[in-house]
Design a protein around this motif. Sequence first.
Motif, PDB file in Angstrom:
ATOM      1  N   UNK A  60     -11.180 -23.629  33.505  1.00  0.00           N
ATOM      2  CA  UNK A  60     -11.180 -22.624  34.572  1.00  0.00           C
ATOM      3  C   UNK A  60      -9.801 -22.046  34.811  1.00  0.00           C
TER       4      UNK A  60
ATOM      5  N   UNK B 214     -19.778 -23.484  42.008  1.00  0.00           N
ATOM      6  CA  UNK B 214     -18.727 -23.790  42.967  1.00  0.00           C
ATOM      7  C   UNK B 214     -17.335 -23.640  42.382  1.00  0.00           C
ATOM      8  N   UNK B 215     -17.226 -23.695  41.066  1.00  0.00           N
ATOM      9  CA  UNK B 215     -15.911 -23.686  40.423  1.00  0.00           C
ATOM     10  C   UNK B 215     -15.252 -22.317  40.473  1.00  0.00           C
TER      11      UNK B 215
ATOM     12  N   UNK C 214      -6.328 -21.185  36.191  1.00  0.00           N
ATOM     13  CA  UNK C 214      -5.310 -21.982  36.868  1.00  0.00           C
ATOM     14  C   UNK C 214      -5.256 -23.432  36.444  1.00  0.00           C
ATOM     15  N   UNK C 215      -6.077 -23.818  35.500  1.00  0.00           N
ATOM     16  CA  UNK C 215      -6.072 -25.203  35.048  1.00  0.00           C
ATOM     17  C   UNK C 215      -5.034 -25.404  33.956  1.00  0.00           C
TER      18      UNK C 215
ATOM     19  N   UNK D  91     -14.805 -21.253  27.454  1.00  0.00           N
ATOM     20  CA  UNK D  91     -16.010 -22.067  27.331  1.00  0.00           C
ATOM     21  C   UNK D  91     -16.172 -22.448  25.872  1.00  0.00           C
TER      22      UNK D  91
ATOM     23  N   UNK E  28     -15.740 -26.730  29.617  1.00  0.00           N
ATOM     24  CA  UNK E  28     -15.454 -25.476  30.295  1.00  0.00           C
ATOM     25  C   UNK E  28     -14.088 -25.599  30.958  1.00  0.00           C
TER      26      UNK E  28
ATOM     27  N   UNK F 111     -14.004 -16.807  25.435  1.00  0.00           N
ATOM     28  CA  UNK F 111     -12.742 -16.786  26.166  1.00  0.00           C
ATOM     29  C   UNK F 111     -12.615 -15.508  26.967  1.00  0.00           C
ATOM     30  N   UNK F 112     -11.750 -15.604  27.963  1.00  0.00           N
ATOM     31  CA  UNK F 112     -11.426 -14.441  28.774  1.00  0.00           C
ATOM     32  C   UNK F 112     -10.164 -13.830  28.176  1.00  0.00           C
TER      33      UNK F 112
ATOM     34  N   UNK G 156     -13.514 -19.226  38.446  1.00  0.00           N
ATOM     35  CA  UNK G 156     -14.060 -18.546  37.271  1.00  0.00           C
ATOM     36  C   UNK G 156     -13.662 -19.261  35.989  1.00  0.00           C
ATOM     37  N   UNK G 157     -14.612 -19.463  35.093  1.00  0.00           N
ATOM     38  CA  UNK G 157     -14.253 -20.068  33.811  1.00  0.00           C
ATOM     39  C   UNK G 157     -13.458 -19.085  32.945  1.00  0.00           C
ATOM     40  N   UNK G 158     -12.487 -19.590  32.209  1.00  0.00           N
ATOM     41  CA  UNK G 158     -11.720 -18.727  31.307  1.00  0.00           C
ATOM     42  C   UNK G 158     -11.971 -19.077  29.854  1.00  0.00           C
TER      43      UNK G 158
ATOM     44  N   UNK H 237      -5.793 -32.172  34.222  1.00  0.00           N
ATOM     45  CA  UNK H 237      -7.001 -32.620  33.548  1.00  0.00           C
ATOM     46  C   UNK H 237      -6.658 -32.895  32.087  1.00  0.00           C
TER      47      UNK H 237
END
Lengths: 257, 316
Positions: free
Chosen positions: A60, A3-4, A62-63, A10, A58, A95-96, A6-8, A227
């Motif tokens: 995401x 649901x989240x 925009x965080x 981890x 993790x 990482x992205x 995209x992770x950037x 967060x």
Amino acid sequence: MADFDDPTVIVDDVHIVYRVYGASGSRNSPAAAFSRIVRRRRPPSMREVHAVRGVSFVAHKGEAIGIVGSNGSGKSTLLRAIAGLLPPHTGKVYTNGQPSLLGVNAALMNDLTGERNVVLGCLAMGMTPAQVKQNYQQIVDFSGINERGDFISLPMRTYSSGMAARLRFSIAAAKTHDVLLIDEALATGDASFQRRSEERVRELRGQAGTVFVVSHQNKTIRDMCERTIWLESGVIRMDGDTEEVVAAYEEFSGRRS
Amino acid sequence: MGEGVELAVTDLSASARAAGGAGAAPPPDTTDLSELARRYGLGVSGARPGLIEYARQVWGRRHFIVTFASSKLAAQYTTARLGQLWQVVTPLVNAAVYFLIFGVLLGTHRGIQNYIAYLCVGVFIFNFTQQAVQSGTRSIPGNLTLIRALHFPRACLPVAATISQLQQLVLSMVVLSGIVLLTGEPLTWRWFLVIPAILLQSMFNAGLVLIVARLAAKTTDLSQLVPFVMRVWMYGSGVFYSTAIFSRHAPHAVSTLLNANPAYVFISLMRRSLMSSVPRDMVPGHLWLKAVLWAVVVGIGGFVFFWKAEEEYGRG
């Protein structure tokens, strides 16, 4: 977890162990060193410091994530590992793209002039000489080094610690970044520089996918992050909504002092 | 908009961890996270790129390498009163000391026509390799803060150490040309051979420095040992005397070994290029072939060797 967004970033069960040489033990004479080699023991002058112990989370797109914790709790070390600058002992950081670390201790060469350091820092970050030329004036102006005379042409070792930190931050902030890691970078310099740098960080945040902020000023964390991760002795103590985590952290640090 | 959900979930795990206290947090399922990373195509942070990609990255930082090298060289003398003049004075004094010991006191010049030029070429050329290797031992431990602060292919640092010494050598070569001409050597077309000779030696040095840099990054003791190794190497490289004095009565294998010595090969190349008084039979055979072989094998081998540990540099 699908649901989240995209992770950037981890972080997967990361342990980081520093090997420190010269942390001298009780006996450190040539004879002691020889007997150690004969008996095949580890030198006492080499100690392992387990700075981060099994951290996982993790992040995401925009965080903005704040990281709090006492001194020596492994915050900066963790950021370096995310940036890929300090290889983890075990575990993996995914990482992205290439994260960039904006730190006050991005070391430069003390014997060289500020001018040379700006050029070197930019080139090391992968800019072309043309881009360096283009950005140079902006970096110097931003740092405010030349506000009171021509300091940029003096060697860095003559700078005050605040000046040096300002210049380092200005160099690092000259580039746009995908994943941005900010390590205490906002605490350096005088009030006017802090205002400028906070503005610049907000700009960078707009362009970056994910931002991590390490700070001892809880106000900065509250202002910037939704967060927050609370790290203590290399272990995640809490991970969640900023208000809740910072409040718990404040209670913890208040109780201790 | 998934943010609210996400925060709620992380909250849950946070309170669970907080309840368990420090260190008691159960480790999350690791296969799950690596699977997640794979699904979204995330790469391992700071992972070592392929060899070709790595070479491309190093080439991309060529401006950094050159600027870093010249800055290092300049920084070396900033606190000295004579400043950059030391770049020229140091090799001269070096040559003068060796002349005093080997030329005047020990008289090892027998059989060598133009001993001063012979000695100076040897000292300057060997010095290039020696200094490069010694700065190579410090190129990782000495720049740890830089390595931990910024992202760039680490091979830039040892390569910059070599380039820095190359810049020093170019200055020394100007002095050397003066000495060689003053001692009565004619200016010939062979002087042009100096350029490929230096390039080959630089490639060899870069490879050697990369190897030493990787070893010294792991074993800090190495920087204590290297000066001794280099000194032994120097005495076996015909810097002060013709190595013929060793090999004359020695078995064939020894002379083969001495003649294959890369430092001796590069020194001989330079002597043959600059000095007409050095006859062909005073230098080992197949000089250019040996020089190219050494440069290619050590140059490329060193690069690969260094690249293999790329992720390790910077670990305390």
